[in-house]
Scaffold this active site. Structure first.
Site, mmCIF file in Angstrom:
data_model
loop_
_atom_site.group_PDB
_atom_site.id
_atom_site.type_symbol
_atom_site.label_atom_id
_atom_site.label_comp_id
_atom_site.label_asym_id
_atom_site.label_seq_id
_atom_site.Cartn_x
_atom_site.Cartn_y
_atom_site.Cartn_z
ATOM 1 N N ARG A 1 43.260 66.885 69.543
ATOM 2 C CA ARG A 1 43.706 66.006 68.773
ATOM 3 C C ARG A 1 45.835 66.116 67.882
ATOM 4 O O ARG A 1 46.278 66.796 68.990
ATOM 5 C CB ARG A 1 43.316 66.994 67.238
ATOM 6 C CG ARG A 1 43.988 65.381 66.364
ATOM 7 C CD ARG A 1 43.162 66.050 65.251
ATOM 8 N NE ARG A 1 43.090 67.637 64.876
ATOM 9 C CZ ARG A 1 42.557 67.532 63.030
ATOM 10 N NH1 ARG A 1 42.058 66.679 62.556
ATOM 11 N NH2 ARG A 1 42.336 68.859 63.090
ATOM 12 N N LYS B 1 36.459 62.770 59.266
ATOM 13 C CA LYS B 1 36.228 62.191 57.963
ATOM 14 C C LYS B 1 37.822 61.685 58.254
ATOM 15 O O LYS B 1 38.093 60.128 57.871
ATOM 16 C CB LYS B 1 36.719 63.097 57.231
ATOM 17 C CG LYS B 1 35.374 64.585 57.463
ATOM 18 C CD LYS B 1 35.637 65.298 56.535
ATOM 19 C CE LYS B 1 37.057 66.081 56.715
ATOM 20 N NZ LYS B 1 36.937 67.266 58.176
ATOM 21 N N ARG C 1 35.844 69.958 47.900
ATOM 22 C CA ARG C 1 34.886 70.884 49.376
ATOM 23 C C ARG C 1 34.513 71.767 48.946
ATOM 24 O O ARG C 1 33.639 72.883 49.295
ATOM 25 C CB ARG C 1 36.510 71.465 49.912
ATOM 26 C CG ARG C 1 37.708 70.499 50.567
ATOM 27 C CD ARG C 1 36.791 70.879 52.179
ATOM 28 N NE ARG C 1 38.094 70.811 52.946
ATOM 29 C CZ ARG C 1 38.917 70.234 53.541
ATOM 30 N NH1 ARG C 1 39.214 68.842 53.174
ATOM 31 N NH2 ARG C 1 39.532 70.616 54.805
ATOM 32 N N ARG D 1 37.689 78.068 59.445
ATOM 33 C CA ARG D 1 38.045 76.696 59.451
ATOM 34 C C ARG D 1 36.590 76.020 59.002
ATOM 35 O O ARG D 1 35.605 75.910 58.070
ATOM 36 C CB ARG D 1 38.635 75.013 59.368
ATOM 37 C CG ARG D 1 39.962 75.173 58.700
ATOM 38 C CD ARG D 1 41.426 74.847 59.807
ATOM 39 N NE ARG D 1 40.844 73.085 59.422
ATOM 40 C CZ ARG D 1 40.628 72.884 60.956
ATOM 41 N NH1 ARG D 1 42.596 73.087 61.810
ATOM 42 N NH2 ARG D 1 41.502 71.540 60.510
ATOM 43 N N ARG E 1 48.532 69.726 64.992
ATOM 44 C CA ARG E 1 48.322 70.286 63.722
ATOM 45 C C ARG E 1 48.752 71.544 63.941
ATOM 46 O O ARG E 1 47.828 72.395 64.578
ATOM 47 C CB ARG E 1 46.855 70.242 62.715
ATOM 48 C CG ARG E 1 47.240 68.779 62.549
ATOM 49 C CD ARG E 1 46.087 68.376 61.266
ATOM 50 N NE ARG E 1 45.092 69.198 60.756
ATOM 51 C CZ ARG E 1 44.345 69.159 59.251
ATOM 52 N NH1 ARG E 1 44.142 68.065 59.871
ATOM 53 N NH2 ARG E 1 43.252 69.608 59.641
HETATM 54 P P1 AP5 Z 1 39.641 64.099 62.533
HETATM 55 O O1 AP5 Z 1 39.191 61.879 62.604
HETATM 56 O O2 AP5 Z 1 41.306 63.986 62.942
HETATM 57 O O3 AP5 Z 1 39.112 64.994 61.537
HETATM 58 P P2 AP5 Z 1 38.659 65.423 60.333
HETATM 59 O O4 AP5 Z 1 36.991 65.231 59.860
HETATM 60 O O5 AP5 Z 1 39.598 64.525 59.572
HETATM 61 O O6 AP5 Z 1 39.692 66.579 60.962
HETATM 62 P P3 AP5 Z 1 40.057 67.590 59.838
HETATM 63 O O7 AP5 Z 1 40.776 68.912 60.582
HETATM 64 O O8 AP5 Z 1 41.090 66.479 59.369
HETATM 65 O O9 AP5 Z 1 39.868 68.265 58.621
HETATM 66 P P4 AP5 Z 1 40.122 69.018 57.954
HETATM 67 O O10 AP5 Z 1 38.500 69.040 56.952
HETATM 68 O O11 AP5 Z 1 39.633 71.122 58.547
HETATM 69 O O12 AP5 Z 1 40.751 69.467 57.598
HETATM 70 P P5 AP5 Z 1 41.984 68.694 56.357
HETATM 71 O O13 AP5 Z 1 43.312 67.662 56.368
HETATM 72 O O14 AP5 Z 1 40.904 67.732 55.720
HETATM 73 O O15 AP5 Z 1 38.914 64.205 64.692
HETATM 74 C C1 AP5 Z 1 39.597 65.592 64.822
HETATM 75 C C2 AP5 Z 1 39.701 64.824 66.652
HETATM 76 O O16 AP5 Z 1 38.146 64.410 66.908
HETATM 77 C C3 AP5 Z 1 40.598 63.577 67.527
HETATM 78 O O17 AP5 Z 1 40.835 63.829 67.362
HETATM 79 C C4 AP5 Z 1 39.449 62.426 66.972
HETATM 80 O O18 AP5 Z 1 40.517 61.583 67.283
HETATM 81 C C5 AP5 Z 1 38.498 62.933 68.002
HETATM 82 N N1 AP5 Z 1 36.846 62.500 67.329
HETATM 83 C C6 AP5 Z 1 36.796 61.718 65.918
HETATM 84 N N2 AP5 Z 1 35.467 61.350 65.718
HETATM 85 C C7 AP5 Z 1 35.322 61.318 67.244
HETATM 86 C C8 AP5 Z 1 33.760 61.124 68.049
HETATM 87 N N3 AP5 Z 1 33.089 59.841 66.847
HETATM 88 N N4 AP5 Z 1 33.514 61.140 69.636
HETATM 89 C C9 AP5 Z 1 35.269 62.088 70.353
HETATM 90 N N5 AP5 Z 1 35.902 61.981 69.580
HETATM 91 C C10 AP5 Z 1 36.203 61.944 68.031
HETATM 92 O O19 AP5 Z 1 42.157 69.838 55.096
HETATM 93 C C11 AP5 Z 1 43.286 71.386 56.087
HETATM 94 C C12 AP5 Z 1 43.660 72.095 54.974
HETATM 95 O O20 AP5 Z 1 44.340 71.171 53.925
HETATM 96 C C13 AP5 Z 1 42.629 72.935 54.895
HETATM 97 O O21 AP5 Z 1 42.193 73.988 55.652
HETATM 98 C C14 AP5 Z 1 42.438 73.763 53.506
HETATM 99 O O22 AP5 Z 1 43.859 74.669 53.270
HETATM 100 C C15 AP5 Z 1 43.018 72.661 52.319
HETATM 101 N N6 AP5 Z 1 42.351 71.594 52.110
HETATM 102 C C16 AP5 Z 1 42.625 69.846 51.931
HETATM 103 N N7 AP5 Z 1 41.743 69.594 51.348
HETATM 104 C C17 AP5 Z 1 40.966 70.447 50.130
HETATM 105 C C18 AP5 Z 1 40.674 70.402 49.391
HETATM 106 N N8 AP5 Z 1 39.691 69.640 48.539
HETATM 107 N N9 AP5 Z 1 40.161 71.482 48.987
HETATM 108 C C19 AP5 Z 1 41.004 72.516 49.221
HETATM 109 N N10 AP5 Z 1 42.051 72.755 50.329
HETATM 110 C C20 AP5 Z 1 42.050 71.496 51.013
HETATM 111 MG MG MG Z 2 41.282 64.840 58.524
#
Ligand code: AP5
Ligand code: MG
Length: 212
Positions: free
Chosen positions: A123, A13, A88, A167, A156
């Site tokens: 990552r 994402k 979410r 997660r 992270r």
């Molecule tokens: P990356 O693009 O970083 O993946 P991502 O989908 O953004 O993963 P996240 O870990 O950020 O998602 P998340 O939903 O767990 O975390 P968030 O920060 O939103 O890619 C991952 C890796 O793969 C990278 O190294 C990248 O280079 C690689 N990659 C990408 N595409 C690729 C491909 N096609 N091929 C190969 N490699 C690839 O949330 C964190 C925390 O915040 C949550 O746990 C929660 O506590 C809180 N939170 C955030 N939003 C909410 C909400 N709306 N409601 C409640 N709690 C929330």
């Molecule tokens: Mg992310």
């Protein structure tokens, strides 16, 4: 154009949001990045959400809705925005509707659970702007340094194998249901995330009918 990026942790994402924000000239709003910034600043919000973020559980809906409502009201969101990682839960999606926040496309990036762990262990994220890299699939130009703002890259805290598994569980239990919610109103676009970053990006642009 208002977009939602939906998908499991590590689905890509954040990576796609960074590309789309440049291609479409609209801001990317990552609730995860906003919350991590609040924690780094030690603000009241940061202290409130730390426990949830560290264990990989969802932050309460009302906290998320407040920060998103405030962010989308800012001037740079007038022509649209990309919501990365929000909504979410069903209540978050319903709250967007009840506040008349119009969504054009919901892009669900789908990746096999088995691939996620490898993505997370490789990552690296920017300590300042939150940009996401991978040591093999998407390395920065200079090792350990962000291409965009030249700050240092870090691992992270919630990318440990146990937290990633939790997660993923949270995603399947609380977030995946949103695919049905948005399919019913014809807004869901499914993208195979088990392909290169560039190919997934091309498919997203096609799915939303964007010419760049
Ligand atoms: P990356 O693009 O970083 O993946 P991502 O989908 O953004 O993963 P996240 O870990 O950020 O998602 P998340 O939903 O767990 O975390 P968030 O920060 O939103 O890619 C991952 C890796 O793969 C990278 O190294 C990248 O280079 C690689 N990659 C990408 N595409 C690729 C491909 N096609 N091929 C190969 N490699 C690839 O949330 C964190 C925390 O915040 C949550 O746990 C929660 O506590 C809180 N939170 C955030 N939003 C909410 C909400 N709306 N409601 C409640 N709690 C929330
Ligand atoms: Mg992310």
């Amino acid at each position: 154009m208002n977009l939602i990026l939906l998908g499991a942790p590590g689905a890509g994402k954040g990576t796609q949001a960074e590309l789309l924000t440049k291609q479409l000239s609209i801001p990317a709003i990552s609730t995860g990045n906003m919350l991590r910034e609040a924690m780094a600043n030690g603000s009241d919000l940061g202290q409130k959400v730390k426990k949830f973020m560290d264990e990989g559980s969802l932050v309460p809906d009302d906290v998320i809705l407040d920060i998103v409502a405030e962010r989308v009201a800012q001037a740079d969101c007038t022509d649209g925005y990309i919501l990365d990682g929000m909504p979410r839960t069903l209540p978050q999606a319903e709250a967007l509707d009840s506040r008349n926040i119009k969504i054009d496309h919901v892009i669900s990036i789908e990746v096999d659970d088995a691939l996620i762990e490898n993505r997370m262990t490789g990552r690296r994220v920017c300590s300042k702007c939150g940009a996401s890299y991978h040591v093999i699939a998407n390395p920065p130009k200079a090792e350990g340094i962000c291409d965009q703002c030249q700050s240092s890259l870090m691992i992270r805290k919630d990318d440990t194998p146990d937290t990633v598994r939790h997660r993923l569980q949270v995603y399947h239990q609380q977030t995946e249901v949103l695919k049905d919610y948005y399919a019913k109103c014809g807004k869901l676009r499914i993208i195979d995330g088990n392909q290169s970053i560039e190919d997934a990006n091309r498919k997203i642009l096609e799915a939303i009918g964007a010419k760049v």
